[in-house]
Design a protein around this motif. Structure first.
Motif, PDB file in Angstrom:
ATOM      1  N   GLN A   1     -18.575 -12.524  -0.453  1.00 40.26           N
ATOM      2  CA  GLN A   1     -17.399 -11.962   0.205  1.00 40.26           C
ATOM      3  C   GLN A   1     -16.514 -13.146   0.608  1.00 40.26           C
ATOM      4  N   ILE A   2     -15.329 -13.242   0.020  1.00 41.27           N
ATOM      5  CA  ILE A   2     -14.449 -14.375   0.292  1.00 41.27           C
ATOM      6  C   ILE A   2     -13.370 -13.980   1.288  1.00 41.27           C
ATOM      7  N   LEU A   3     -13.352 -14.684   2.415  1.00 40.24           N
ATOM      8  CA  LEU A   3     -12.337 -14.502   3.451  1.00 40.24           C
ATOM      9  C   LEU A   3     -11.435 -15.726   3.480  1.00 40.24           C
ATOM     10  N   GLY A   4     -10.287 -15.595   4.118  1.00 37.28           N
ATOM     11  CA  GLY A   4      -9.383 -16.732   4.232  1.00 37.28           C
ATOM     12  C   GLY A   4      -8.750 -17.130   2.920  1.00 37.28           C
ATOM     13  N   HIS A   5      -8.642 -16.186   1.979  1.00 39.64           N
ATOM     14  CA  HIS A   5      -8.115 -16.483   0.643  1.00 39.64           C
ATOM     15  C   HIS A   5      -6.605 -16.648   0.612  1.00 39.64           C
ATOM     16  N   GLY A   6      -5.919 -16.094   1.606  1.00 39.96           N
ATOM     17  CA  GLY A   6      -4.486 -16.316   1.728  1.00 39.96           C
ATOM     18  C   GLY A   6      -3.597 -15.392   0.918  1.00 39.96           C
ATOM     19  N   ILE A   7      -4.146 -14.361   0.284  1.00 36.28           N
ATOM     20  CA  ILE A   7      -3.300 -13.422  -0.452  1.00 36.28           C
ATOM     21  C   ILE A   7      -2.680 -12.446   0.551  1.00 36.28           C
ATOM     22  N   PRO A   8      -1.354 -12.367   0.615  1.00 37.30           N
ATOM     23  CA  PRO A   8      -0.711 -11.470   1.582  1.00 37.30           C
ATOM     24  C   PRO A   8      -1.060 -10.003   1.321  1.00 37.30           C
ATOM     25  N   THR A   9      -1.156  -9.233   2.392  1.00 42.88           N
ATOM     26  CA  THR A   9      -1.434  -7.810   2.264  1.00 42.88           C
ATOM     27  C   THR A   9      -0.362  -7.112   1.445  1.00 42.88           C
ATOM     28  N   SER A  10       0.884  -7.567   1.556  1.00 46.88           N
ATOM     29  CA  SER A  10       1.970  -6.952   0.797  1.00 46.88           C
ATOM     30  C   SER A  10       1.720  -7.066  -0.709  1.00 46.88           C
TER      31      SER A  10
ATOM     32  N   LEU B   1      -0.197  -4.332  -5.718  1.00 41.84           N
ATOM     33  CA  LEU B   1      -1.144  -4.138  -6.817  1.00 41.84           C
ATOM     34  C   LEU B   1      -1.661  -2.702  -6.825  1.00 41.84           C
ATOM     35  N   ALA B   2      -2.114  -2.229  -5.659  1.00 42.79           N
ATOM     36  CA  ALA B   2      -2.687  -0.887  -5.561  1.00 42.79           C
ATOM     37  C   ALA B   2      -1.663   0.183  -5.942  1.00 42.79           C
ATOM     38  N   SER B   3      -0.432   0.036  -5.477  1.00 48.61           N
ATOM     39  CA  SER B   3       0.582   1.046  -5.774  1.00 48.61           C
ATOM     40  C   SER B   3       0.947   1.038  -7.258  1.00 48.61           C
ATOM     41  N   ALA B   4       0.972  -0.140  -7.876  1.00 47.50           N
ATOM     42  CA  ALA B   4       1.257  -0.219  -9.311  1.00 47.50           C
ATOM     43  C   ALA B   4       0.162   0.468 -10.111  1.00 47.50           C
ATOM     44  N   MET B   5      -1.083   0.246  -9.717  1.00 51.81           N
ATOM     45  CA  MET B   5      -2.191   0.919 -10.398  1.00 51.81           C
ATOM     46  C   MET B   5      -2.071   2.431 -10.248  1.00 51.81           C
ATOM     47  N   ASP B   6      -1.752   2.884  -9.044  1.00 49.86           N
ATOM     48  CA  ASP B   6      -1.603   4.315  -8.817  1.00 49.86           C
ATOM     49  C   ASP B   6      -0.504   4.898  -9.704  1.00 49.86           C
TER      50      ASP B   6
ATOM     51  N   TYR C   1       6.427  -2.087 -12.223  1.00 49.46           N
ATOM     52  CA  TYR C   1       5.002  -2.332 -12.515  1.00 49.46           C
ATOM     53  C   TYR C   1       4.752  -3.811 -12.800  1.00 49.46           C
ATOM     54  N   LYS C   2       5.500  -4.374 -13.718  1.00 46.83           N
ATOM     55  CA  LYS C   2       5.293  -5.769 -14.108  1.00 46.83           C
ATOM     56  C   LYS C   2       5.439  -6.703 -12.912  1.00 46.83           C
ATOM     57  N   GLU C   3       6.458  -6.490 -12.102  1.00 45.06           N
ATOM     58  CA  GLU C   3       6.705  -7.376 -10.972  1.00 45.06           C
ATOM     59  C   GLU C   3       5.555  -7.340  -9.960  1.00 45.06           C
ATOM     60  N   ARG C   4       5.059  -6.153  -9.684  1.00 51.22           N
ATOM     61  CA  ARG C   4       3.956  -6.037  -8.721  1.00 51.22           C
ATOM     62  C   ARG C   4       2.663  -6.644  -9.265  1.00 51.22           C
ATOM     63  N   ILE C   5       2.398  -6.424 -10.553  1.00 52.18           N
ATOM     64  CA  ILE C   5       1.188  -6.979 -11.152  1.00 52.18           C
ATOM     65  C   ILE C   5       1.291  -8.501 -11.271  1.00 52.18           C
ATOM     66  N   ASP C   6       2.442  -9.004 -11.680  1.00 48.89           N
ATOM     67  CA  ASP C   6       2.630 -10.459 -11.791  1.00 48.89           C
ATOM     68  C   ASP C   6       2.407 -11.152 -10.447  1.00 48.89           C
ATOM     69  N   ALA C   7       2.878 -10.530  -9.372  1.00 47.63           N
ATOM     70  CA  ALA C   7       2.725 -11.133  -8.040  1.00 47.63           C
ATOM     71  C   ALA C   7       1.254 -11.285  -7.687  1.00 47.63           C
ATOM     72  N   TYR C   8       0.458 -10.247  -7.954  1.00 45.92           N
ATOM     73  CA  TYR C   8      -0.970 -10.354  -7.656  1.00 45.92           C
ATOM     74  C   TYR C   8      -1.672 -11.296  -8.616  1.00 45.92           C
ATOM     75  N   PHE C   9      -1.313 -11.246  -9.887  1.00 40.76           N
ATOM     76  CA  PHE C   9      -1.938 -12.117 -10.889  1.00 40.76           C
ATOM     77  C   PHE C   9      -1.814 -13.586 -10.487  1.00 40.76           C
ATOM     78  N   SER C  10      -0.638 -13.979 -10.031  1.00 42.63           N
ATOM     79  CA  SER C  10      -0.412 -15.363  -9.614  1.00 42.63           C
ATOM     80  C   SER C  10      -1.297 -15.742  -8.435  1.00 42.63           C
ATOM     81  N   GLU C  11      -1.402 -14.858  -7.458  1.00 40.55           N
ATOM     82  CA  GLU C  11      -2.212 -15.141  -6.271  1.00 40.55           C
ATOM     83  C   GLU C  11      -3.703 -15.199  -6.612  1.00 40.55           C
ATOM     84  N   ALA C  12      -4.162 -14.264  -7.435  1.00 40.53           N
ATOM     85  CA  ALA C  12      -5.578 -14.267  -7.820  1.00 40.53           C
ATOM     86  C   ALA C  12      -5.918 -15.517  -8.618  1.00 40.53           C
ATOM     87  N   GLY C  13      -4.993 -15.964  -9.467  1.00 42.85           N
ATOM     88  CA  GLY C  13      -5.214 -17.199 -10.215  1.00 42.85           C
ATOM     89  C   GLY C  13      -5.333 -18.396  -9.304  1.00 42.85           C
TER      90      GLY C  13
END
Length: 346
Positions: free
Chosen positions: A40-49, A54-59, A139-151
């Motif tokens: 379980q990784i905490l302190g990862h720094g990915i904003p909740t927004s 990501l979740a809304s794009a998937m939905d 969709y692309k914009e929301r996914i790209d934002a998360y992709f960058s943070e996860a990377g």
């Protein structure tokens, strides 16, 4: 012994903490990788927004009818776009016929780094395929934002891995500067009548991940199960504000099984006769296609041989994908297959 996934706060590595703080994190990661392989990784720094986006794009995408979603199926042989339900069987990637004898029922959408992301580098356009984007607003914009943070999180973790394994700073950089990185967004929910709810229903069959490290965002809904050292399957959900991280096969090979790629599966909860929907998004950080992975010398006991022969990232991943998607059992995964059979009592 009670199964437990340790929590590690990596803030010191995200915010450039002191040497002592970073060393403590590296030691905690080493222990978790030795004993469990999930963290379980905490302190990862990915904003909740960003995770909310990501979740809304998937939905927005998965709420569409099946025919509309199928318009986003990528060309055959590429790890991109939409995957319909029951199109894969991940147990075959380990060289094992799934006990359910039915393909996994999840649906997914994949995006990843492409040849256009690495100008001037000669890459296989099938392994680094261009993305297929659906006609969904934003969709692309929301996914790209998360992709960058996860990377960013995945790269930070490999920096921590180097410290935990007493390797030089930046050890993994030469193996990951044009890494095959893919974000797979999964949806575990099907219309009534699509599957038989009797018997042993599998959303995603038992498997290990392919590459270096996986960074997972997921709902706090039961379904993910991790194999414990005693052979038991254990429910795991992300803690509040945490990402689940697990090791892939290449790290297991690199460390000569000092660190293990842990078997896991998804068995969706069924509530009032229907599948309780679960969402997840796995960022796979797999390494350069042309990189050769061989056991780190310090992990091999003097007078013994490494447990695995050297292999390129490309060859390893292609063998795994041929199992899960083309139905061809991965005959090179003998050690992994033995673990699955043992867990199934076979």
């Amino acid at each position: 012994m009670t199964f437990h996934v340790p929590a590690v706060d990596i803030t010191a590595w995200v915010t450039d903490g002191t040497a002592e703080e970073k060393a403590a994190v590296a030691a905690a990661i080493d222990t978790a990788c030795r004993e469990v392989g999930f963290i379980q990784i905490l302190g990862h720094g990915i904003p909740t927004s960003v995770t909310d986006g990501l979740a809304s794009a998937m939905d927005d995408f998965f709420a569409q009818d099946l025919d509309t979603k199928k318009r986003s199926i990528a060309p055959k042989g590429t790890n991109r776009g939409y995957t319909p339900p029951k199109a894969e069987s991940l147990s075959l990637s380990l060289g094992v016929e799934s006990a359910t004898r039915m393909n996994d029922f999840f649906e997914a959408f994949n995006v990843g780094l492409a040849t256009s992301d690495f100008p001037g580098v000669e890459l296989d356009p099938m392994e680094y395929a261009e993305n297929v984007w659906p006609d969904v607003a934003g969709y692309k914009e929301r996914i790209d934002a998360y992709f960058s943070e996860a990377g960013r999180v995945a790269t930070t973790l490999t920096d921590i891995f180097a410290a935990a394994l007493d390797l030089p700073d930046g050890f993994f950089d030469a193996y990951t500067d044009h890494s095959i990185d893919v974000l797979r967004m999964n949806n575990y929910a099907l219309p009534p009548g699509t599957v038989d709810l009797d018997g042993d229903l599998i959303g995603m069959s038992e498997h290990t991940d392919f590459g270096i490290v996986t960074v997972l965002w997921a709902d706090q809904v039961k379904g993910l199960q991790v194999l414990g050292s005693d052979g038991s399957w254990n429910d795991v959900s992300p803690a509040d504000d945490a990402l689940l991280v697990n090791l892939g096969d290449l790290t297991s090979r690199w460390t000569n099984e000092r660190w293990m790629s842990t078997l896991h599966r998804v068995k969706p909860p069924i509530v009032d006769g229907t599948i309780n929907r679960r969402r997840s998004a796995a960022y796979f950080h797999d390494g350069n296609a042309d990189a050769t992975i061989a056991a780190i010398p310090s992990t091999v006991e003097p007078g013994t041989e490494a447990l695995y022969p050297p292999i390129t990232v490309s060859a390893h991943i292609q063998a795994k994908l041929a199992g899960s998607r083309a139905g061809k059992i991965n005959t090179s995964a003998t050690r992994e297959a033995a673990r699955v059979l043992a867990a199934n009592g076979g």
